[in-house]
Design a protein around this motif. Structure first.
Motif: not given
Length: 241
Positions: A51-52, A5-9, A23-33
């Protein structure tokens, strides 16, 4: 294994937030895979650990403006070896005082501004910010630059007076007064506006001096500081040239 699934989901489910906020969290560099920051909401994940950052905040990343200490022999704007290629996460100055969080998106569509001769070193500016672009292009001739110029030879009588008080010509135009002083026996310090490529060498030649080296120390209100050659730092959004 779960279906990709998409990371945003996945982040929306993890943080119990809307897809837009995810999406804002991801684009802000706050999410790790799996421990690595991913900034693309479209990135597909399945069984990876997502992880957020607990300190995450909802805000759109600001466009980056970067000050780079250009080495001699590197092209500032365009050429065989362009400076933008040396601006990478690995070359960020370890003592960068800006407090700006490094994001991969900051290295996309960075526009180099304020020309600097290939044989000169010192401060150059790269930006994603349209406000900075307009300031450094539309108002370019009103912004003072500061240089240290190493010279050889003996200055002509009244040469320093001529450098300071205008009357010299370059490429068919009469040059305006500027501020020139001796830093030491072999270095002149220039504070000058509307400088053109090759102009400092020509000005020095007109008063009997050969230029050995040029280093730009400042553009407007932004100084180079003690940042090493080949490294860069962020310019905070609140700073003004």
């Amino acid at each position: 294994m779960s279906e990709p699934v998409r990371l945003s989901r996945r982040v929306a489910e993890l943080a119990a937030c809307s897809r837009a906020d995810a999406e804002a969290y991801i684009e802000g560099g706050w999410v790790r895979v799996d421990g690595k920051v991913v900034e693309s909401p479209q990135h597909m994940v399945a069984g990876e650990t997502v992880e957020l950052d607990p300190e995450a905040v909802l805000e759109q990343p600001e466009p980056a403006t970067i000050v780079f200490h250009k080495p001699v022999g590197i092209d500032a704007i365009s050429g065989r070896t362009e400076a933008v290629g040396l601006v990478t996460p690995d070359t960020r100055w370890a003592e960068d005082p800006s407090g700006v969080r490094l994001l991969q998106r900051h290295f996309v569509r960075l526009t180099p501004l304020v020309p600097l001769d290939r044989d000169a070193s010192g401060l150059m500016v790269l930006t994603q910010d349209g406000r900075v672009w307009r300031r450094l292009t539309e108002d370019a001739d009103q912004i003072e630059h500061e240089y240290v110029v190493e010279v050889a030879g003996e200055i002509a009588p009244y040469g320093l007076h001529r450098l300071n008080n205008g009357g010299l010509r370059y490429q068919g135009r009469e040059l305006a007064p500027c501020k020139v002083s001796w830093q030491n026996e072999i270095r002149l310090r220039f504070a000058i506006k509307a400088v053109r490529p090759g102009q400092l060498q020509d000005m020095c030649a007109q008063v009997g001096l050969d230029v050995v080296a040029i280093r730009r120390l400042r553009v407007g209100k932004i100084p180079l500081t003690k940042m090493p050659v080949g490294q860069w730092r962020y310019v905070p959004v609140s700073a003004r040239f």
